[in-house]
Design a protein around this motif. Structure first.
Motif, PDB file in Angstrom:
ATOM      1  N   LEU A 194      -1.936  12.709   2.180  1.00  0.00           N
ATOM      2  CA  LEU A 194      -2.147  11.579   3.084  1.00  0.00           C
ATOM      3  C   LEU A 194      -2.296  12.054   4.522  1.00  0.00           C
ATOM      4  O   LEU A 194      -3.067  11.476   5.304  1.00  0.00           O
ATOM      5  CB  LEU A 194      -0.981  10.592   2.966  1.00  0.00           C
TER       6      LEU A 194
ATOM      7  N   GLU B 189       0.972   4.257  -2.832  1.00  0.00           N
ATOM      8  CA  GLU B 189       0.758   5.665  -2.476  1.00  0.00           C
ATOM      9  C   GLU B 189       1.933   6.507  -2.946  1.00  0.00           C
ATOM     10  O   GLU B 189       1.759   7.604  -3.504  1.00  0.00           O
ATOM     11  CB  GLU B 189       0.580   5.803  -0.961  1.00  0.00           C
ATOM     12  N   LEU B 190       3.124   5.979  -2.733  1.00  0.00           N
ATOM     13  CA  LEU B 190       4.319   6.684  -3.172  1.00  0.00           C
ATOM     14  C   LEU B 190       4.313   6.859  -4.686  1.00  0.00           C
ATOM     15  O   LEU B 190       4.648   7.927  -5.213  1.00  0.00           O
ATOM     16  CB  LEU B 190       5.551   5.906  -2.713  1.00  0.00           C
TER      17      LEU B 190
ATOM     18  N   ARG C 240      -2.496   9.669 -11.690  1.00  0.00           N
ATOM     19  CA  ARG C 240      -2.843   9.360 -10.305  1.00  0.00           C
ATOM     20  C   ARG C 240      -3.993   8.357 -10.261  1.00  0.00           C
ATOM     21  O   ARG C 240      -3.938   7.347  -9.557  1.00  0.00           O
ATOM     22  CB  ARG C 240      -3.237  10.647  -9.573  1.00  0.00           C
TER      23      ARG C 240
ATOM     24  N   GLY D  25       6.246  16.582  -6.029  1.00  0.00           N
ATOM     25  CA  GLY D  25       5.457  15.366  -6.139  1.00  0.00           C
ATOM     26  C   GLY D  25       5.342  14.621  -4.827  1.00  0.00           C
ATOM     27  O   GLY D  25       4.261  14.189  -4.424  1.00  0.00           O
ATOM     28  N   LEU D  26       6.458  14.485  -4.143  1.00  0.00           N
ATOM     29  CA  LEU D  26       6.515  13.664  -2.942  1.00  0.00           C
ATOM     30  C   LEU D  26       5.795  14.326  -1.774  1.00  0.00           C
ATOM     31  O   LEU D  26       5.007  13.692  -1.055  1.00  0.00           O
ATOM     32  CB  LEU D  26       7.984  13.425  -2.584  1.00  0.00           C
TER      33      LEU D  26
ATOM     34  N   GLU E 242       1.733   7.101  -6.580  1.00  0.00           N
ATOM     35  CA  GLU E 242       0.775   8.146  -6.961  1.00  0.00           C
ATOM     36  C   GLU E 242       1.446   9.513  -6.967  1.00  0.00           C
ATOM     37  O   GLU E 242       1.312  10.282  -7.928  1.00  0.00           O
ATOM     38  CB  GLU E 242      -0.408   8.141  -5.981  1.00  0.00           C
ATOM     39  N   GLY E 243       2.164   9.809  -5.913  1.00  0.00           N
ATOM     40  CA  GLY E 243       2.820  11.107  -5.841  1.00  0.00           C
ATOM     41  C   GLY E 243       3.918  11.263  -6.870  1.00  0.00           C
ATOM     42  O   GLY E 243       4.018  12.290  -7.563  1.00  0.00           O
ATOM     43  N   LEU E 244       4.734  10.240  -6.998  1.00  0.00           N
ATOM     44  CA  LEU E 244       5.918  10.324  -7.846  1.00  0.00           C
ATOM     45  C   LEU E 244       5.547  10.301  -9.330  1.00  0.00           C
ATOM     46  O   LEU E 244       6.056  11.100 -10.128  1.00  0.00           O
ATOM     47  CB  LEU E 244       6.830   9.138  -7.518  1.00  0.00           C
TER      48      LEU E 244
ATOM     49  N   ASN F 210       2.918   7.070   5.913  1.00  0.00           N
ATOM     50  CA  ASN F 210       3.571   6.257   4.893  1.00  0.00           C
ATOM     51  C   ASN F 210       5.080   6.194   5.173  1.00  0.00           C
ATOM     52  O   ASN F 210       5.806   7.168   4.949  1.00  0.00           O
ATOM     53  CB  ASN F 210       3.311   6.845   3.512  1.00  0.00           C
ATOM     54  N   PRO F 211       5.559   5.044   5.653  1.00  0.00           N
ATOM     55  CA  PRO F 211       6.969   4.936   6.049  1.00  0.00           C
ATOM     56  C   PRO F 211       7.925   5.172   4.892  1.00  0.00           C
ATOM     57  O   PRO F 211       9.013   5.717   5.091  1.00  0.00           O
ATOM     58  CB  PRO F 211       7.084   3.497   6.557  1.00  0.00           C
ATOM     59  N   MET F 212       7.535   4.773   3.690  1.00  0.00           N
ATOM     60  CA  MET F 212       8.444   4.953   2.554  1.00  0.00           C
ATOM     61  C   MET F 212       8.632   6.430   2.244  1.00  0.00           C
ATOM     62  O   MET F 212       9.749   6.882   1.991  1.00  0.00           O
ATOM     63  CB  MET F 212       7.881   4.230   1.325  1.00  0.00           C
ATOM     64  N   ILE F 213       7.530   7.164   2.217  1.00  0.00           N
ATOM     65  CA  ILE F 213       7.633   8.594   1.948  1.00  0.00           C
ATOM     66  C   ILE F 213       8.461   9.273   3.031  1.00  0.00           C
ATOM     67  O   ILE F 213       9.339  10.098   2.740  1.00  0.00           O
ATOM     68  CB  ILE F 213       6.235   9.223   1.850  1.00  0.00           C
TER      69      ILE F 213
ATOM     70  N   SER G 116       3.622  16.902  -1.777  1.00  0.00           N
ATOM     71  CA  SER G 116       2.201  17.149  -1.947  1.00  0.00           C
ATOM     72  C   SER G 116       1.429  15.866  -1.655  1.00  0.00           C
ATOM     73  O   SER G 116       0.339  15.907  -1.080  1.00  0.00           O
ATOM     74  CB  SER G 116       1.914  17.649  -3.366  1.00  0.00           C
ATOM     75  N   GLU G 117       2.032  14.732  -2.009  1.00  0.00           N
ATOM     76  CA  GLU G 117       1.395  13.462  -1.664  1.00  0.00           C
ATOM     77  C   GLU G 117       1.392  13.258  -0.151  1.00  0.00           C
ATOM     78  O   GLU G 117       0.392  12.789   0.424  1.00  0.00           O
ATOM     79  CB  GLU G 117       2.128  12.307  -2.342  1.00  0.00           C
TER      80      GLU G 117
ATOM     81  N   GLN H 258       0.833  -1.205   0.000  1.00  0.00           N
ATOM     82  CA  GLN H 258       0.000   0.000   0.000  1.00  0.00           C
ATOM     83  C   GLN H 258       0.871   1.259   0.000  1.00  0.00           C
ATOM     84  O   GLN H 258       0.636   2.192  -0.774  1.00  0.00           O
ATOM     85  CB  GLN H 258      -0.914   0.000   1.227  1.00  0.00           C
ATOM     86  N   ALA H 259       1.876   1.256   0.848  1.00  0.00           N
ATOM     87  CA  ALA H 259       2.780   2.414   0.896  1.00  0.00           C
ATOM     88  C   ALA H 259       3.446   2.630  -0.456  1.00  0.00           C
ATOM     89  O   ALA H 259       3.600   3.764  -0.917  1.00  0.00           O
ATOM     90  CB  ALA H 259       3.831   2.200   1.989  1.00  0.00           C
ATOM     91  N   LEU H 260       3.821   1.543  -1.079  1.00  0.00           N
ATOM     92  CA  LEU H 260       4.472   1.619  -2.383  1.00  0.00           C
ATOM     93  C   LEU H 260       3.559   2.288  -3.418  1.00  0.00           C
ATOM     94  O   LEU H 260       3.991   3.166  -4.170  1.00  0.00           O
ATOM     95  CB  LEU H 260       4.831   0.200  -2.830  1.00  0.00           C
TER      96      LEU H 260
END
Lengths: 223, 223
Positions: B95, A83-84, A202, B87-88, A86-88, B146-149, B90-91, A79-81
């Motif tokens: 969230l 979401e990331l 997105r 991008g990053l 979407e932004g990127l 979101n841990p990745m972000i 704003s996401e 899920q995090a991947l």
DNA sequence: TTCTGACAGATTGTAAACAATCTTTTCAGT
DNA sequence: ACTGAAAAGATTGTTTACAATCTGTCAGAA
């Protein structure tokens, strides 16, 4: 599974990455330094360096003084991947709409035409599985003209996606739909419409996640 | 500049990172393995590992068989960095608006109140320089859930930002304006308005870039 | 039976030595 | 004086050996 030529650090890194992404090394499997050193006919030094590289690429996890294991990607990670992404990727689409030349957008259309053939040939949704989807996204990232975004996506996120798909065996049949969404995105890029391009990308990724999420066991490892 | 305790790989990585970000190691400077090994009273192994870690964090560049140098961040790099942030982050704001609890948004407001004091105390735009700006952005990233972000921003992009600012000595005086933009973003997050939160964050980062870009020498290294 | 603790084996972390590659210097030739 | 090649020096890449840490087993007591 014997290696023939005497490889060194960089080559070993590439080999291990390939093996992990090809599913020859299963998630959770230990990657012992001595075993790998013998397998590659090399000392522990280069192997150690390769393992650290895998950890940095998020394809393996390291526990100090214990060892390295092939990464397991759970539901929360997936899920995090997404979401990331979407932004990127919406940012990548935005920048592509700003910068892509007409020739480049034409090539992008040709790429999708090729994908259309693949989809009709394998109607049962081999589109996403066969990497055609990734091809499209990589090209868009390249057209963004932003090296950092391109590197992040192609060298970090997409490998993790491959690992995730292999781990959860998702053969989603969204081929036809995904291809149509791709075409709309290219239209927006060709129109130089940054906002729409970003919005469509997105939505495309979000749809992809919504179709994929149920296929992932919710055997929720919280952490 | 002598080290006292016998450190090892992870510690050396942290030390070198700090020194680079503190400006004690200047961009372009060579990082020889033997020199560092002697300086830390350790063998070349751990130093080598630390250097690879710096390269992965994009704080240094590696040329095979030649060596590692502290990374130089040119105009193109800075621009790519800020585009990526748009991008990053704003996401992340989107969230955060989706997930932050009322208590968390309250704490965010308190953080900004503290920053307001700093701004009035040092009106000449010490806000951004003192790291208060980064504090805000890190908290928002954390609230994204979101841990990745969070990891990407706090462990990869923000260090590069620090390095860039140090290299170009930008002491931009946007403190008051930035603080106001921060407050608007928190308002949107508290309202659970994802779209507005994302939009305001995007604009905030874009404004920051527009104010910062002229300060960077266009002594354009193309590659 | 079950828990505790020490010992043995295995594995990672580090040190020191050797090999390969690159950089610089030197010197012959033009 | 200038160009170019070869050798010497310095640096990275790799190997081997040693030290520190962890995991699993087994004996012994509650």
């Amino acid at each position: 599974m014997q290696e023939i030529a005497r490889l060194s650090a960089a080559s070993i890194t590439a080999s291990l990455k390939d093996e992990i992404l090809a599913g020859q090394l299963l998630p959770g499997q230990r990657l012992g330094e001595v075993a790998l050193a013998e397998r590659f006919s090399v000392s522990r030094g280069p192997v150690r360096e390769a393992l650290r590289s895998l950890v940095d690429a998020q394809l393996a996890t390291l526990v100090p003084n214990v060892g390295v294991r092939v990464r397991e990607i759970g539901f929360a990670d997936a899920q995090a991947l997404y979401e990331l992404r979407e932004g990127l990727e919406s940012e990548a689409a935005r920048l592509a709409a700003r910068r892509a030349t007409v020739g480049q957008t034409e090539q992008l259309r040709l790429l999708l035409d090729g994908h259309a053939v693949s989809v009709t040939a394998h109607p049962a949704g081999a589109y996403l599985q066969s990497g055609s989807d990734t091809d499209f996204h990589v090209v868009v990232a390249a057209l963004s003209g932003n090296p950092m975004i391109l590197r992040l996506l192609s060298e970090e996120l997409y490998p993790q996606l491959v690992l995730m798909r292999r781990q959860h065996q998702n053969v989603q049949g969204r081929g036809q739909t995904a291809l149509m969404e791709h075409r709309r995105i290219v239209d927006a890029i060709a129109d130089r419409d940054e906002e729409v391009a970003a919005l469509l990308m997105r939505r495309h990724i979000r749809n992809s996640w919504l179709s994929l999420a149920p296929q992932i066991e919710n055997g929720g490892e919280t952490k």
